[in-house]
Write a protein that holds these residues in place. Structure first.
Motif, PDB file in Angstrom:
ATOM      1  N   VAL A   1       0.837  -1.207   0.000  1.00  0.00           N
ATOM      2  CA  VAL A   1       0.000   0.000   0.000  1.00  0.00           C
ATOM      3  C   VAL A   1       0.868   1.251   0.000  1.00  0.00           C
ATOM      4  O   VAL A   1       0.540   2.257  -0.649  1.00  0.00           O
ATOM      5  CB  VAL A   1      -0.951  -0.010   1.214  1.00  0.00           C
ATOM      6  CG1 VAL A   1      -1.668   1.321   1.358  1.00  0.00           C
ATOM      7  CG2 VAL A   1      -1.969  -1.130   1.074  1.00  0.00           C
ATOM      8  N   ILE A   2       2.012   1.206   0.679  1.00  0.00           N
ATOM      9  CA  ILE A   2       2.914   2.359   0.710  1.00  0.00           C
ATOM     10  C   ILE A   2       3.624   2.543  -0.624  1.00  0.00           C
ATOM     11  O   ILE A   2       3.724   3.658  -1.141  1.00  0.00           O
ATOM     12  CB  ILE A   2       3.935   2.195   1.856  1.00  0.00           C
ATOM     13  CG1 ILE A   2       3.234   2.268   3.216  1.00  0.00           C
ATOM     14  CG2 ILE A   2       5.028   3.251   1.777  1.00  0.00           C
ATOM     15  CD1 ILE A   2       4.141   1.971   4.385  1.00  0.00           C
ATOM     16  N   GLN A   5      -8.155   7.067   1.636  1.00  0.00           N
ATOM     17  CA  GLN A   5      -7.358   8.262   1.408  1.00  0.00           C
ATOM     18  C   GLN A   5      -6.316   8.464   2.506  1.00  0.00           C
ATOM     19  O   GLN A   5      -5.236   8.998   2.251  1.00  0.00           O
ATOM     20  CB  GLN A   5      -8.278   9.490   1.320  1.00  0.00           C
ATOM     21  CG  GLN A   5      -9.214   9.477   0.121  1.00  0.00           C
ATOM     22  CD  GLN A   5     -10.217  10.616   0.159  1.00  0.00           C
ATOM     23  OE1 GLN A   5     -10.156  11.474   1.040  1.00  0.00           O
ATOM     24  NE2 GLN A   5     -11.145  10.650  -0.797  1.00  0.00           N
ATOM     25  N   GLN A   6      -6.621   8.034   3.707  1.00  0.00           N
ATOM     26  CA  GLN A   6      -5.706   8.218   4.831  1.00  0.00           C
ATOM     27  C   GLN A   6      -4.827   7.000   5.093  1.00  0.00           C
ATOM     28  O   GLN A   6      -3.900   7.080   5.904  1.00  0.00           O
ATOM     29  CB  GLN A   6      -6.512   8.526   6.105  1.00  0.00           C
ATOM     30  CG  GLN A   6      -7.389   9.757   6.011  1.00  0.00           C
ATOM     31  CD  GLN A   6      -8.255   9.928   7.249  1.00  0.00           C
ATOM     32  OE1 GLN A   6      -8.235   9.094   8.158  1.00  0.00           O
ATOM     33  NE2 GLN A   6      -9.022  11.017   7.278  1.00  0.00           N
ATOM     34  N   LEU A   7      -5.125   5.895   4.407  1.00  0.00           N
ATOM     35  CA  LEU A   7      -4.466   4.631   4.763  1.00  0.00           C
ATOM     36  C   LEU A   7      -2.957   4.695   4.558  1.00  0.00           C
ATOM     37  O   LEU A   7      -2.182   4.312   5.441  1.00  0.00           O
ATOM     38  CB  LEU A   7      -5.071   3.487   3.947  1.00  0.00           C
ATOM     39  CG  LEU A   7      -4.490   2.091   4.226  1.00  0.00           C
ATOM     40  CD1 LEU A   7      -4.659   1.730   5.697  1.00  0.00           C
ATOM     41  CD2 LEU A   7      -5.166   1.042   3.341  1.00  0.00           C
ATOM     42  N   ARG A   8      -2.491   5.160   3.412  1.00  0.00           N
ATOM     43  CA  ARG A   8      -1.056   5.172   3.131  1.00  0.00           C
ATOM     44  C   ARG A   8      -0.303   6.039   4.131  1.00  0.00           C
ATOM     45  O   ARG A   8       0.765   5.650   4.629  1.00  0.00           O
ATOM     46  CB  ARG A   8      -0.802   5.668   1.712  1.00  0.00           C
ATOM     47  CG  ARG A   8       0.671   5.637   1.305  1.00  0.00           C
ATOM     48  CD  ARG A   8       0.864   6.040  -0.146  1.00  0.00           C
ATOM     49  NE  ARG A   8       2.257   5.918  -0.539  1.00  0.00           N
ATOM     50  CZ  ARG A   8       3.179   6.879  -0.346  1.00  0.00           C
ATOM     51  NH1 ARG A   8       2.819   8.031   0.227  1.00  0.00           N
ATOM     52  NH2 ARG A   8       4.419   6.700  -0.729  1.00  0.00           N
ATOM     53  N   GLN A   9      -0.837   7.231   4.454  1.00  0.00           N
ATOM     54  CA  GLN A   9      -0.176   8.118   5.386  1.00  0.00           C
ATOM     55  C   GLN A   9      -0.127   7.512   6.788  1.00  0.00           C
ATOM     56  O   GLN A   9       0.885   7.618   7.486  1.00  0.00           O
ATOM     57  CB  GLN A   9      -0.902   9.469   5.427  1.00  0.00           C
ATOM     58  CG  GLN A   9      -0.232  10.507   6.320  1.00  0.00           C
ATOM     59  CD  GLN A   9       1.183  10.835   5.887  1.00  0.00           C
ATOM     60  OE1 GLN A   9       1.497  10.809   4.695  1.00  0.00           O
ATOM     61  NE2 GLN A   9       2.054  11.125   6.851  1.00  0.00           N
ATOM     62  N   ARG A  10      -1.170   6.846   7.191  1.00  0.00           N
ATOM     63  CA  ARG A  10      -1.193   6.234   8.518  1.00  0.00           C
ATOM     64  C   ARG A  10      -0.196   5.078   8.608  1.00  0.00           C
ATOM     65  O   ARG A  10       0.469   4.894   9.630  1.00  0.00           O
ATOM     66  CB  ARG A  10      -2.601   5.752   8.859  1.00  0.00           C
ATOM     67  CG  ARG A  10      -3.593   6.876   9.106  1.00  0.00           C
ATOM     68  CD  ARG A  10      -4.798   6.368   9.852  1.00  0.00           C
ATOM     69  NE  ARG A  10      -4.426   5.791  11.148  1.00  0.00           N
ATOM     70  CZ  ARG A  10      -5.285   5.153  11.942  1.00  0.00           C
ATOM     71  NH1 ARG A  10      -6.555   5.015  11.568  1.00  0.00           N
ATOM     72  NH2 ARG A  10      -4.892   4.649  13.096  1.00  0.00           N
ATOM     73  N   LEU A  68       2.562   4.864   6.910  1.00  0.00           N
ATOM     74  CA  LEU A  68       3.887   5.472   6.979  1.00  0.00           C
ATOM     75  C   LEU A  68       4.201   5.930   8.396  1.00  0.00           C
ATOM     76  O   LEU A  68       5.313   5.735   8.903  1.00  0.00           O
ATOM     77  CB  LEU A  68       3.970   6.661   6.010  1.00  0.00           C
ATOM     78  CG  LEU A  68       4.170   6.321   4.538  1.00  0.00           C
ATOM     79  CD1 LEU A  68       4.017   7.568   3.676  1.00  0.00           C
ATOM     80  CD2 LEU A  68       5.539   5.691   4.312  1.00  0.00           C
ATOM     81  N   GLU A  69       3.229   6.539   9.063  1.00  0.00           N
ATOM     82  CA  GLU A  69       3.441   7.018  10.427  1.00  0.00           C
ATOM     83  C   GLU A  69       3.673   5.857  11.390  1.00  0.00           C
ATOM     84  O   GLU A  69       4.544   5.922  12.270  1.00  0.00           O
ATOM     85  CB  GLU A  69       2.242   7.849  10.878  1.00  0.00           C
ATOM     86  CG  GLU A  69       2.070   9.155  10.113  1.00  0.00           C
ATOM     87  CD  GLU A  69       0.786   9.856  10.499  1.00  0.00           C
ATOM     88  OE1 GLU A  69       0.005   9.270  11.290  1.00  0.00           O
ATOM     89  OE2 GLU A  69       0.546  10.967  10.000  1.00  0.00           O
ATOM     90  N   LEU A  70       2.909   4.775  11.225  1.00  0.00           N
ATOM     91  CA  LEU A  70       3.040   3.645  12.139  1.00  0.00           C
ATOM     92  C   LEU A  70       4.363   2.905  11.960  1.00  0.00           C
ATOM     93  O   LEU A  70       4.946   2.399  12.920  1.00  0.00           O
ATOM     94  CB  LEU A  70       1.867   2.684  11.952  1.00  0.00           C
ATOM     95  CG  LEU A  70       0.500   3.204  12.397  1.00  0.00           C
ATOM     96  CD1 LEU A  70      -0.604   2.266  11.935  1.00  0.00           C
ATOM     97  CD2 LEU A  70       0.457   3.366  13.909  1.00  0.00           C
ATOM     98  N   LEU A  71       4.839   2.819  10.723  1.00  0.00           N
ATOM     99  CA  LEU A  71       6.085   2.097  10.470  1.00  0.00           C
ATOM    100  C   LEU A  71       7.314   2.969  10.665  1.00  0.00           C
ATOM    101  O   LEU A  71       8.424   2.448  10.768  1.00  0.00           O
ATOM    102  CB  LEU A  71       6.089   1.522   9.048  1.00  0.00           C
ATOM    103  CG  LEU A  71       5.160   0.337   8.818  1.00  0.00           C
ATOM    104  CD1 LEU A  71       5.194  -0.097   7.366  1.00  0.00           C
ATOM    105  CD2 LEU A  71       5.527  -0.834   9.721  1.00  0.00           C
ATOM    106  N   GLU A  72       7.147   4.287  10.708  1.00  0.00           N
ATOM    107  CA  GLU A  72       8.299   5.172  10.855  1.00  0.00           C
ATOM    108  C   GLU A  72       8.452   5.710  12.270  1.00  0.00           C
ATOM    109  O   GLU A  72       9.266   6.571  12.523  1.00  0.00           O
ATOM    110  CB  GLU A  72       8.175   6.352   9.889  1.00  0.00           C
ATOM    111  CG  GLU A  72       8.386   5.952   8.438  1.00  0.00           C
ATOM    112  CD  GLU A  72       8.306   7.135   7.505  1.00  0.00           C
ATOM    113  OE1 GLU A  72       8.576   6.952   6.303  1.00  0.00           O
ATOM    114  OE2 GLU A  72       7.972   8.231   7.977  1.00  0.00           O
ATOM    115  N   GLN A  73       7.649   5.210  13.197  1.00  0.00           N
ATOM    116  CA  GLN A  73       7.844   5.601  14.581  1.00  0.00           C
ATOM    117  C   GLN A  73       9.147   5.018  15.111  1.00  0.00           C
ATOM    118  O   GLN A  73       9.798   4.209  14.455  1.00  0.00           O
ATOM    119  CB  GLN A  73       6.662   5.118  15.442  1.00  0.00           C
ATOM    120  CG  GLN A  73       5.366   5.871  15.167  1.00  0.00           C
ATOM    121  CD  GLN A  73       4.226   5.343  16.020  1.00  0.00           C
ATOM    122  OE1 GLN A  73       4.398   4.392  16.762  1.00  0.00           O
ATOM    123  NE2 GLN A  73       3.064   5.972  15.907  1.00  0.00           N
TER     124      GLN A  73
END
Length: 706
Positions: free
Chosen positions: A152-153, A174-179, A181-186
Motif C-alpha cells: 500500500v505504501i 485516502q488516509q491509509l497510506r499516510q497512517r 507510513l506514520e506507524l512504520l516510521e515511529q
C-alpha cells in the motif's frame, strides 16, 4: 508456488488447509502477482477466527472485515507492533518495545539474516494475533518478498482500488497510506532495556559493552521451512503462550523448530580396559570398533563409490568420490582406533600381554615403523567385519571397493608408522595450560534461538577472558591467553525442564506470596570437557611457572555456558591442571584421550545462508553448525538499563565447526593441532566472532587499569 495452483483445488476443506499453510509465517512465500484481489480476500478472512470462516475465498466475509470500522481500525493499529527482530522471543514478558532495523552486514562464512529477504513479523497482545495478519502476512509480488502494508505504501495505485472493491470506505482509503507510513516510521529502537531482555558483556579491547541478542523474524522463518521439509535435523522448542510471543510462534502452535546438531560424542564400551580386551580376543571376539563400519555416513560413502548415484557432470562425480574417500578414511581410522588405545595403554602402564599369536598381538607388539607389514591381514579382517555389519554387509568383498578400502588402510598405517614431527621455534614466552576431566552441568545447549547442540563458542571465550582476569589479579602481572582449544569427552542432553525458583511477588507494593515466573523451554546439557589455554608473555619471560599452578587452579571459573563447571573428583583425577612448556609433551598427552570424544576445531569453510548448509553437512559429516558470536545491528550507544556504559542489539551468528576425533588429531600431527585447534575472539566492525587463533598474535584480553 503460485496462488492460482492452490485456487484450482476443488475440495473446499483441502483448499482451505493449503491456503492457511501457504500464508503462514513458517512456510515458503507464495506468489500472488496476477491474483492480487484473491490474495486480498484471503488476507481479510484470516483476520477472523478459524471457526468463523468456512471459506477463505468468501467475498462477503472479506467485505465485512474492511467495512467494519472497529474491526479494520484494530487491524491497522497492530502495524505499530511490527518488527524485523523480535524482542519478545522467547520471553513474552518484554512489553511495549519493538525493533525495525536493516539487515546486518554480510560476514563471509557466517549465517545471519543478511542473506534472507527483509520480512516483518508481529508481536503484541495475544488477543490481536489474527487481526495483525491483514497487513503483516508475507507473500511474493513479482518474485519480491513483501506484505500488504509495504505494498500500500509503495504501490497505492494498484492496491487501493482493490481495497475499494472489498468495500473499504473512501475516507479510510485516502488516509491509509499516510497512517501506515506514520506507524512504520515511529521509533524502532527502545530507549531503555527491558529487565526481561538478556544482556551479555563483551570486551572490545578497550572497554566492555553490553549486548542483547535478538532473533531475526526472517531467519527464524527460514529455519522453520528447512526443518519442516527435513532438509536439516531439528528439535522442538515449546512455548506455553505462543500468541504472546509472535505471529510466527502462534502459527506453529507454540512448537518452534530449532536446528539440532549435537557433537558426535559416544562412550566406548571397552574404554581403557586392557584386561577386558584380552579376554574378548581370547574368546574369538573383535576389539575393533564395529560401530564405525555400520554408521550411516560410511555406508552412504560406500554406496556412492560403487556408482549407485548418478551425476550430471564428471566434475560432480570426482568431487563426490573425493568426499566419499575422506569419509571412508575417517571411518576406517575409527575402526582401528581401539587397537591404538590398547597399545598406548600397554606402553603407559608397562603391562604384560597374554595373547595368542594373531593379528591383535602383532599390532600391539610390532615396532611402529613396521605397521605397513600388517596391511594384508588387516585388510582381510576389515572385509570380514564389514560382512558382519548389518548395513555394510552388501559391500563386503565388493570388487569395486576392495582397492579403495585397502588404499585408505595403507595410508593410515603409513601415517602411523611415521616418526613424530619436530616443532621448532619453542619460546620461553609461550606455554600451554591443560585442564582435564572438567565436568559441566546444565550448560545451555540452546546456544542461540535457532540452534541446539554444541554450547556457544562465545561462552568458551567468556570463560577464557574471565580466567585471564582472575589469573592477572592473583599473580599481580598481566597474563595473556592467545587461544583456547576445546575437547568434548562426554555429552548428554537433558530432556527435562527446569522449574524456576519463586521470585516474583503477587503484589509489588505490599507484602504478598511469591510466585514462580513462566517456564521457558531451555535445552540443557551435561558434558565432560578438556581445555588447553595458550599462554603468551609479552615481556619475554615465562607466562606461568610450575610453582604457580595452585593459583592457576584457584583462579579457574565455576561457570560455563550458563551451567556449573567443576574440576574432576580427586579420587579420579588428582593432577587435572598441568603446565607444558613443550608442545610435544602436550601432544603426547592429548593424543591418548579416549576415542569417543571430539575436538571442536575452527574451519575456513563457511556458508552465509541457511540454504547452503544442507549440502555442506552432507558432504562433510564431521561439520556441525554452532553459535560463533554476534553481529551488531547498530552502533553501541548509551541506553537506560544497560549493564555497561554502552549497549547494542545484535543477531546471534551461526558458523560451521569441524568435529575432529582423537585418532584424526593424532594422524594430522602436532603442527596441525597447534595451527588449527585454537579459538580466539575477533572484533571487526560490528562483528564479534570466534575464529581460528593466530600463532603469534595474542588477543587483547586484560582490561586496562587506570
Amino acid at each position: 508456488m503460485h496462488l492460482d495452483d492452490l485456487l484450482a483445488i476443488e475440495d473446499l476443506e483441502e483448499r482451505d488447509k493449503q491456503l492457511r499453510r501457504a500464508f503462514s509465517p513458517a512456510t515458503a512465500l507464495i506468489e500472488v502477482s496476477g491474483s492480487e484481489l484473491k490474495a486480498l480476500t484471503i488476507l481479510c478472512n484470516l483476520t477472523f477466527k478459524r471457526a468463523d470462516v468456512p471459506d477463505l475465498l468468501s467475498v462477503a466475509q472479506a467485505k465485512q472485515a474492511l467495512s467494519d470500522p472497529v474491526h479494520f481500525e484494530r487491524c491497522l493499529n497492530e502495524v505499530r507492533w511490527f518488527h524485523s527482530h523480535n524482542l519478545k522471543y522467547p520471553d513474552p514478558r518484554v512489553s511495549h518495545q519493538r525493533l525495525i532495523l536493516p539487515r546486518p552486514q554480510t560476514v563471509p562464512g557466517i549465517i545471519t539474516s543478511s542473506a534472507e529477504p527483509a520480512l516483518l513479523g508481529w508481536s503484541h497482545n495475544s488477543t490481536e494475533v489474527n487481526r495483525a495478519r491483514l497487513f503483516s502476512t508475507a507473500f511474493l509480488m513479482d518474485g519480491e518478498a513483501t506484505c500488504l502494508a509495504e505494498q500500500v505504501i509503495s504501490s497505492p495505485s494498484k492496491w487501493l482500488p482493490k481495497l475499494a472493491q472489498r468495500s473499504l470506505p473512501s475516507e479510510t482509503r485516502q488516509q491509509l497510506r499516510q497512517r501506515l507510513l506514520e506507524l512504520l516510521e515511529q521509533s524502532t529502537l527502545p530507549e531503555e532495556i527491558s529487565p526481561y531482555s538478556k544482556q551479555i558483556r563483551v570486551f572490545d579491547g578497550r572497554d566492555y559493552r553490553s549486548v542483547t541478542p535478538v532473533v531475526s523474524h526472517s531467519l527464524l522463518s527460514k529455519s522453520q521451512q528447512l526443518a519442516n521439509s527435513r532438509q536439516l535435523r531439528a528439535t522442538t522448542i515449546e512455548h506455553a503462550h505462543p500468541a504472546s510471543v509472535s505471529d510466527l510462534v502462534a502459527s506453529q502452535g507454540g512448537r518452534v523448530r530449532a536446528l539440532f546438531y549435537p557433537p558426535p560424542v559416544y562412550v566406548p564400551k571397552t574404554q581403557g580396559l586392557a584386561g577386558a580386551r584380552s579376554n574378548k580376543t581370547r574368546h574369538g571376539g573383535s576389539v575393533f570398533d564395529h560401530k564405525a563400519l555400520g554408521s550411516r555416513h560410511f555406508v552412504l560413502a560406500l554406496k556412492q563409490l560403487v556408482g549407485s548415484q548418478g551425476f550430471r557432470t564428471l566434475r560432480e562425480r570426482r568431487r563426490a568420490r573425493v568426499a566419499s574417500l575422506r569419509v571412508i578414511r575417517r571411518s576406517v581410522a575409527q575402526w582401528l582406533s581401539p587397537m591404538l588405545e590398547w597399545r598406548d595403554d600397554l606402553e603407559e602402564r608397562g603391562l604384560k600381554l597374554n595373547l595368542p599369536d594373531g593379528l591383535e598381538r602383532d599390532l600391539l607388539l610390532m615396532p611402529r615403523e613396521s605397521f605397513t607389514e600388517s596391511l594384508f591381514p588387516l585388510s582381510n579382517r576389515l572385509q570380514a567385519e564389514l560382512g558382519q555389519s548389518r548395513y555394510g554387509k552388501p559391500y563386503a568383498y565388493h570388487p569395486e571397493l576392495m582397492q579403495p578400502l585397502k588404499s585408505q588402510l595403507r595410508w593410515l598405517l603409513s601415517e602411523l608408522a611415521k616418526e613424530d614431527e619436530v616443532v621448532t621455534g619453542a619460546s620461553i614466552s609461550l606455554c600451554y595450560l591443560h585442564l582435564s576431566g572438567l565436568r559441566v552441568f546444565d550448560a545451555q545447549a540452546l546456544s542461540n534461538p535457532y540452534l541446539v547442540g554444541i554450547p556457544s563458542l562465545s561462552a568458551l571465550w567468556g570463560l577464557t577472558h574471565q580466567y585471564q582476569r582472575k589469573l592477572t589479579e592473583l599473580l599481580g602481572r598481566p597474563i595473556h591467553i592467545a587461544g583456547t582449544a576445546w575437547h568434548i569427552g562426554r555429552y548428554n542432553l537433558n530432556d527435562t525442564k527446569k522449574l524456576p525458583e519463586p521470585r516474583t511477588p503477587h503484589k509489588v507494593s505490599a507484602p504478598s506470596e511469591v510466585k514462580r515466573p513462566g517456564i521457558l523451554d531451555n535445552k540443557l546439557c551435561d558434558m565432560t570437557i578438556e581445555l588447553v589455554f595458550k599462554l603468551v608473555s609479552l615481556d619475554g619471560e615465562a607466562p606461568l611457572s610450575q610453582e604457580e599452578l595452585n593459583l592457576a587452579q584457584t583462579a579457574f571459573p565455576s561457570c560455563f555456558a550458563g551451567g556449573c563447571l567443576q574440576p574432576p573428583c580427586l579420587y579420579e583425577h588428582t593432577h587435572w591442571c598441568q603446565l607444558h612448556t613443550s608442545p610435544q609433551e602436550l601432544f603426547d598427552e592429548l593424543k591418548r584421550l579416549p576415542r569417543g570424544g571430539t575436538w571442536v576445531y575452527p574451519t575456513a569453510t563457511g556458508v552465509t545462508a541457511l540454504d547452503e548448509l544442507p549440502p555442506l553437512l552432507t558432504e562433510q559429516p564431521s561439520y556441525r553448525p554452532a553459535s560463533v558470536g554476534f553481529v551488531a545491528l547498530e552502533e553501541p550507544q548509551e541506553r537506560a538499563g544497560s549493564l555497561e556504559r554502552t549497549h547494542c542489539y545484535a543477531e546471534p551468528a551461526i558458523g560451521v565447526v569441524n568435529c575432529v576425533g582423537p585418532i584424526e588429531m593424532r594422524l594430522a600431527g602436532l603442527k596441525s593441532f597447534l595451527e588449527n585447534a585454537f579459538w580466539q575472539m575477533d572484533m571487526e566492525g560490528r562483528a564479534m566472532l570466534l575464529h581460528k587463533a593466530t600463532l603469534l598474535e595474542p588477543f587483547y584480553g586484560v582490561r586496562p587499569t587506570s
